[in-house]
Design a protein around this motif. Sequence first.
Motif, PDB file in Angstrom:
ATOM      1  N   GLY A  87      47.587  31.576  40.913  1.00 42.31           N
ATOM      2  CA  GLY A  87      48.700  30.630  40.992  1.00 42.31           C
ATOM      3  C   GLY A  87      50.045  31.302  40.793  1.00 42.31           C
ATOM      4  N   LEU A  88      50.144  32.170  39.790  1.00 42.13           N
ATOM      5  CA  LEU A  88      51.396  32.880  39.552  1.00 42.13           C
ATOM      6  C   LEU A  88      51.719  33.852  40.683  1.00 42.13           C
ATOM      7  CD1 LEU A  88      51.168  33.544  35.714  1.00 42.13           C
ATOM      8  CD2 LEU A  88      52.683  31.950  36.907  1.00 42.13           C
ATOM      9  N   TYR A  89      50.707  34.458  41.256  1.00 38.33           N
ATOM     10  CA  TYR A  89      50.924  35.381  42.368  1.00 38.33           C
ATOM     11  C   TYR A  89      51.542  34.645  43.561  1.00 38.33           C
ATOM     12  CZ  TYR A  89      49.968  38.586  46.214  1.00 38.33           C
ATOM     13  OH  TYR A  89      50.104  39.386  47.312  1.00 38.33           O
ATOM     14  N   PHE A  90      50.971  33.483  43.921  1.00 37.18           N
ATOM     15  CA  PHE A  90      51.515  32.721  45.043  1.00 37.18           C
ATOM     16  C   PHE A  90      52.900  32.161  44.719  1.00 37.18           C
ATOM     17  CE2 PHE A  90      47.027  32.403  46.536  1.00 37.18           C
ATOM     18  CZ  PHE A  90      47.240  33.069  47.723  1.00 37.18           C
ATOM     19  N   LEU A  91      53.151  31.791  43.474  1.00 38.41           N
ATOM     20  CA  LEU A  91      54.476  31.337  43.076  1.00 38.41           C
ATOM     21  C   LEU A  91      55.492  32.468  43.234  1.00 38.41           C
ATOM     22  CD1 LEU A  91      56.262  29.107  41.828  1.00 38.41           C
ATOM     23  CD2 LEU A  91      55.636  30.047  39.596  1.00 38.41           C
ATOM     24  N   LYS A  92      55.129  33.670  42.816  1.00 40.65           N
ATOM     25  CA  LYS A  92      56.005  34.831  42.959  1.00 40.65           C
ATOM     26  C   LYS A  92      56.306  35.097  44.433  1.00 40.65           C
ATOM     27  CE  LYS A  92      55.994  39.783  42.559  1.00 40.65           C
ATOM     28  NZ  LYS A  92      55.071  40.889  42.544  1.00 40.65           N
ATOM     29  N   GLN A  93      55.285  35.020  45.281  1.00 43.98           N
ATOM     30  CA  GLN A  93      55.485  35.257  46.713  1.00 43.98           C
ATOM     31  C   GLN A  93      56.432  34.209  47.308  1.00 43.98           C
ATOM     32  OE1 GLN A  93      54.449  37.813  48.623  1.00 43.98           O
ATOM     33  NE2 GLN A  93      53.687  38.710  46.731  1.00 43.98           N
ATOM     34  N   ALA A 116      37.529  32.159  34.241  1.00 46.73           N
ATOM     35  CA  ALA A 116      37.884  31.299  35.368  1.00 46.73           C
ATOM     36  C   ALA A 116      39.321  30.800  35.252  1.00 46.73           C
ATOM     37  CB  ALA A 116      36.915  30.119  35.448  1.00 46.73           C
ATOM     38  N   ILE A 117      39.724  30.387  34.053  1.00 47.58           N
ATOM     39  CA  ILE A 117      41.097  29.920  33.848  1.00 47.58           C
ATOM     40  C   ILE A 117      42.079  31.069  34.053  1.00 47.58           C
ATOM     41  CG2 ILE A 117      42.717  29.057  32.097  1.00 47.58           C
ATOM     42  CD1 ILE A 117      40.363  27.392  30.987  1.00 47.58           C
ATOM     43  N   THR A 118      41.738  32.255  33.556  1.00 41.63           N
ATOM     44  CA  THR A 118      42.599  33.421  33.725  1.00 41.63           C
ATOM     45  C   THR A 118      42.767  33.761  35.198  1.00 41.63           C
ATOM     46  OG1 THR A 118      41.828  34.265  31.604  1.00 41.63           O
ATOM     47  CG2 THR A 118      42.912  35.827  33.064  1.00 41.63           C
ATOM     48  N   GLY A 119      41.675  33.750  35.943  1.00 44.22           N
ATOM     49  CA  GLY A 119      41.750  34.054  37.371  1.00 44.22           C
ATOM     50  C   GLY A 119      42.575  33.038  38.130  1.00 44.22           C
ATOM     51  N   ALA A 120      42.392  31.759  37.825  1.00 48.58           N
ATOM     52  CA  ALA A 120      43.153  30.712  38.496  1.00 48.58           C
ATOM     53  C   ALA A 120      44.646  30.834  38.167  1.00 48.58           C
ATOM     54  CB  ALA A 120      42.633  29.335  38.093  1.00 48.58           C
ATOM     55  N   THR A 121      44.970  31.159  36.926  1.00 48.90           N
ATOM     56  CA  THR A 121      46.364  31.336  36.527  1.00 48.90           C
ATOM     57  C   THR A 121      46.988  32.514  37.256  1.00 48.90           C
ATOM     58  OG1 THR A 121      45.858  30.432  34.352  1.00 48.90           O
ATOM     59  CG2 THR A 121      47.908  31.679  34.558  1.00 48.90           C
ATOM     60  N   TYR A 122      46.250  33.617  37.351  1.00 44.43           N
ATOM     61  CA  TYR A 122      46.751  34.800  38.039  1.00 44.43           C
ATOM     62  C   TYR A 122      47.047  34.493  39.506  1.00 44.43           C
ATOM     63  CZ  TYR A 122      46.893  39.361  40.254  1.00 44.43           C
ATOM     64  OH  TYR A 122      47.272  40.439  40.995  1.00 44.43           O
TER      65      TYR A 122
END
Length: 104
Positions: free
Chosen positions: A81-87, A73-79
């Motif tokens: 979050g980082l994806y939207f930050l990159k966008q 769950a933490i890994t998925g949330a981090t992924y």
Amino acid sequence: MQRLDRILTSTARSWRSIHKPAYPRAQHWVSTRRYSSESSYSQNKSTNTEPKPVSPHIAFYMSFGKPIATVLAITGATYVGLYFLKQKLQNDEDKLQGSKGTNL
């Protein structure tokens, strides 16, 4: 003022009806019920009181299931979050590049 009193009274009445136990005596009856030790259930029960062995597969997930789910769950949330930050950063960069190109 009378209308407000009627509304509050009806609301309080409905609130009490929601939280009132449906069968108050049934709960008392269940909690004071006595069970006979000579029932047919206890006679049919096997005398072997050893617990059924648990398979290693089930034992592993009983021990490590919650930690594994937490890490996933933490890994998925981090992924995400980082994806939207990159966008967002990429959109900001594109806007900046676009505004520089129009000024030249």
